[in-house]
Design an enzyme around this catalytic site. Structure first.
Site, PDB file in Angstrom:
ATOM      1  N   TYR A  77      14.432  -4.398 -31.458  1.00 20.96           N
ATOM      2  CA  TYR A  77      14.378  -3.033 -30.932  1.00 20.96           C
ATOM      3  C   TYR A  77      12.986  -2.446 -31.126  1.00 20.96           C
ATOM      4  CZ  TYR A  77      15.669   1.679 -29.638  1.00 20.96           C
ATOM      5  OH  TYR A  77      15.746   2.882 -28.995  1.00 20.96           O
ATOM      6  N   PHE A 129       0.227   9.310  -3.217  1.00 22.08           N
ATOM      7  CA  PHE A 129       1.255   8.271  -3.213  1.00 22.08           C
ATOM      8  C   PHE A 129       2.593   8.967  -3.460  1.00 22.08           C
ATOM      9  CE2 PHE A 129       4.076   5.035  -4.900  1.00 22.08           C
ATOM     10  CZ  PHE A 129       4.029   4.149  -3.839  1.00 22.08           C
ATOM     11  N   THR A 130       3.652   8.445  -2.841  1.00 19.95           N
ATOM     12  CA  THR A 130       4.953   9.126  -2.839  1.00 19.95           C
ATOM     13  C   THR A 130       5.405   9.560  -4.241  1.00 19.95           C
ATOM     14  OG1 THR A 130       5.980   6.950  -2.888  1.00 19.95           O
ATOM     15  CG2 THR A 130       5.740   7.987  -0.730  1.00 19.95           C
ATOM     16  N   ASP A 220      -4.686   5.101 -11.027  1.00 21.35           N
ATOM     17  CA  ASP A 220      -3.461   4.454 -10.564  1.00 21.35           C
ATOM     18  C   ASP A 220      -3.869   3.016 -10.260  1.00 21.35           C
ATOM     19  OD1 ASP A 220      -1.312   3.433  -9.217  1.00 21.35           O
ATOM     20  OD2 ASP A 220      -0.958   5.214  -7.992  1.00 21.35           O
ATOM     21  N   LYS A 263       3.183  -5.045  -9.023  1.00 24.29           N
ATOM     22  CA  LYS A 263       2.253  -5.428  -7.958  1.00 24.29           C
ATOM     23  C   LYS A 263       1.262  -6.463  -8.492  1.00 24.29           C
ATOM     24  CE  LYS A 263       4.060  -1.445  -6.259  1.00 24.29           C
ATOM     25  NZ  LYS A 263       3.892  -0.065  -6.636  1.00 24.29           N
ATOM     26  N   ARG A 387       5.631   3.773   7.007  1.00 25.18           N
ATOM     27  CA  ARG A 387       4.726   4.602   6.213  1.00 25.18           C
ATOM     28  C   ARG A 387       4.154   5.638   7.174  1.00 25.18           C
ATOM     29  NH1 ARG A 387       6.408   4.963   1.537  1.00 25.18           N
ATOM     30  NH2 ARG A 387       5.759   3.555  -0.085  1.00 25.18           N
ATOM     31  N   PHE A 453      12.501   8.549   2.507  1.00 25.76           N
ATOM     32  CA  PHE A 453      12.364   7.278   3.220  1.00 25.76           C
ATOM     33  C   PHE A 453      13.274   6.186   2.668  1.00 25.76           C
ATOM     34  CE2 PHE A 453       9.742   5.093   0.037  1.00 25.76           C
ATOM     35  CZ  PHE A 453       9.238   6.162  -0.681  1.00 25.76           C
TER      36      PHE A 453
HETATM   37  C1  LIG Z   1       4.293   1.224  -6.500  1.00 34.60           C
HETATM   38  C2  LIG Z   1       3.317   2.257  -6.768  1.00 34.60           C
HETATM   39  C3  LIG Z   1       3.547   3.261  -7.718  1.00 34.60           C
HETATM   40  C4  LIG Z   1       4.882   3.428  -8.436  1.00 34.60           C
HETATM   41  O1  LIG Z   1       5.237   2.316  -9.157  1.00 34.60           O
HETATM   42  P1  LIG Z   1       6.769   1.821  -9.303  1.00 34.60           P
HETATM   43  O2  LIG Z   1       6.647   0.610 -10.167  1.00 34.60           O
HETATM   44  O3  LIG Z   1       7.287   1.518  -7.935  1.00 34.60           O
HETATM   45  O4  LIG Z   1       7.534   2.903  -9.955  1.00 34.60           O
HETATM   46  C5  LIG Z   1       2.532   4.170  -7.954  1.00 34.60           C
HETATM   47  N1  LIG Z   1       1.371   4.123  -7.281  1.00 34.60           N
HETATM   48  C6  LIG Z   1       1.124   3.188  -6.351  1.00 34.60           C
HETATM   49  C7  LIG Z   1      -0.170   3.174  -5.630  1.00 34.60           C
HETATM   50  C8  LIG Z   1       2.083   2.229  -6.060  1.00 34.60           C
HETATM   51  O5  LIG Z   1       1.848   1.320  -5.106  1.00 34.60           O
END
Ligand SMILES: *Cc1c(COP(=O)(O)O)cnc(C)c1O
Length: 462
Positions: A77, A129-130, A220, A263, A387, A453
């Site tokens: 943990y 970004f969303t 980011d 990613k 998008r 979306f």
């Molecule tokens: C995917 C993404 C996020 C959010 O990450 P999640 O792992 O999907 O929560 C933030 N900023 C960018 C540019 C992304 O592509």
């Protein structure tokens, strides 16, 4: 023929050890499936998809070393050994001092926004970004776009469309005062612009400007290694520098980062928040316990943290990035050969169709990009995503955002598909391109409150 004048091909720096069988469908099955999904590719069952280019998020193939790492998971943990491996990898490859694991990128964005943003603050960023913008708004902040104008023009060939327009930033600082701007939010390889990089020259200028005014830069860094590849290929003076060193140089210009390890870092789940400032880190560390879990696991299993630590090292390899971005460029070139309008230059994680140019007879309220994504799925079972206006959502007053870019994203998972798959994708898009004049738009019949979306539903017009 002398060999040294021949074109030399490159190939992926890995081979296959295991394969996953794909599922083929008939056109009748696909028409039924997309109707049941409300013409939203996010609502399709993965079983009904042939080649899945919905996202590059969490869809990469892990290496044998990463799979071996899973077995060494220390599922304690508190104080898991794999957390310390992750922390060491972040320090070694990115240079950030303090690390808090989170279940994925938005978990880090939530905590960051809560500790750094006060109601009424303004957060400038190189395009929204969303999830990032939503967390800023939920914390009471206001996002302001400071990306260069070229980024909003799909045909503009600027090599660094992720760059910040320093005049736009300066105007914001003059209008609101530096005290209202807790940080500038800088994405590398800007997702919403089509995977477009920021240059080191621009970042260094931004660093100098913000340091003078006591404004932090939060990175980011979801696609930082892909951005580094473009710097190596395009920015004068970096051709001989390794991606590993360029990644470090990028991070050195910033004060902290949110990371979706799904990613660049080649894993199926995970992320982290990294901060150089000790006070901010301590605040974030006390908050992570509320939303994610203890600060040495943050919603992840020990094995997940091990896979991230290994994936980070693999992601900064020059050969890996050459093959990764090279495959995206291969698909982009095929599309261009067919005369299909795409965002140029081709980005790092996918090919983005310009849906406004593809379906000029549809207004933005008829959802051209959403329409195209469903047509491509019906043609071949290739899954892409919207998008455009659906992704852009509504502002705090409930008004629709009308983004200038109306795109369909073909996102390529890392190390998953072959060149032959890319040929099939391009040919399917060409088949839809052939009949573009006869394609009718959509109307939205269900709209969820947040990030519409993902779950919105549509019906065919006419
Ligand atoms: C995917 C993404 C996020 C959010 O990450 P999640 O792992 O999907 O929560 C933030 N900023 C960018 C540019 C992304 O592509």
């Amino acid at each position: 023929m002398s060999t040294h004048t021949q074109k030399r091909s490159w190939a992926e720096p890995y081979k296959m050890k295991m394969v996953e069988l794909l599922h083929m469908t008939t056109k009748a099955q696909r028409v039924k499936a997309i109707k049941a999904a409300g013409f939203n590719t996010f609502q399709l069952k993965s079983e009904d998809v042939y080649i899945d280019l919905l996202t590059d998020s969490g869809t990469s193939a892990m290496s044998d070393r990463q799979w071996a790492g899973l077995i060494t998971g220390d599922e304690a943990y508190a104080g898991s050994r794999n957390f310390y491996h992750l922390e060491a990898a972040v320090r070694q490859f990115y240079g950030y001092r303090h690390v808090i694991p989170t279940h994925q990128g938005r978990g880090a964005e939530n905590i960051l926004s809560k500790v750094m943003i006060k109601p009424g603050d303004v957060i400038p960023g190189n395009m929204y970004f969303t999830t990032t913008r939503l967390h800023q708004e939920l914390a009471g902040g206001i996002f302001a776009d400071i990306i260069i104008d070229e980024a909003h023009d799909p045909a503009n060939l600027h090599p660094f469309k992720g760059n910040v327009d320093m005049n736009k930033l300066d105007a914001l600082v003059k209008k609101h005062g530096a005290r209202k701007i807790p940080y500038v939010s800088i994405a590398t390889n800007v997702n919403m612009a089509g995977g477009q990089p920021i240059s080191l020259e621009n970042l260094r200028e931004l660093r100098a400007y913000t340091r003078e005014r006591g404004i932090q830069i939060i990175h980011d860094m979801t696609r930082v290694a892909e951005n580094a590849y473009f710097i190596q290929q395009r920015e004068p003076g970096y051709g001989d520098m390794s991606i590993r060193d360029i990644v470090k140089a990028i991070c050195d210009c910033t004060d902290g980062a949110t990371m979706s390890a799904k990613k660049d870092a080649l894993v199926n789940i995970g992320g982290f928040l990294a901060l150089n400032d000790l006070d901010l880190f301590e605040e974030a560390r006390s908050l992570v316990v509320v939303y994610e879990g203890l600060d040495t696991y943050g919603g992840l299993a020990g094995r997940d943290m091990e896979a991230i630590a290994i994936g980070i090292a693999e992601s900064v390899d020059d050969l890996h990035q050459h093959a990764r971005v090279g495959q995206v460029e291969y698909l982009g070139q095929k599309m261009m050969d067919f005369g299909i309008p795409i965002v140029k230059p081709v980005g790092g994680h996918g090919v983005f169709l310009d849906a406004s140019a593809f379906l000029p007879h549809l207004s933005q309220d008829e959802f051209p990009a959403q329409t195209l994504a469903s047509e491509i799925y019906i043609d071949s079972g290739v899954r892409t995503m919207e998008r455009g206006i659906v992704s852009a959502g509504r502002d705090a007053q409930g008004r629709n955002y009308y983004p200038r870019l109306e795109l369909v994203r073909f996102t390529i998972p890392r190390r998953v598909y072959t060149q032959a798959h890319m040929d099939v994708v391009a040919e399917s898009t060409a088949a839809v391109w052939e009949k573009r004049n006869r394609i009718k738009g959509l109307k939205m019949v269900y709209e969820p409150k947040y990030l519409r979306f993902f779950q919105a539903r549509f019906e065919k017009l006419g």
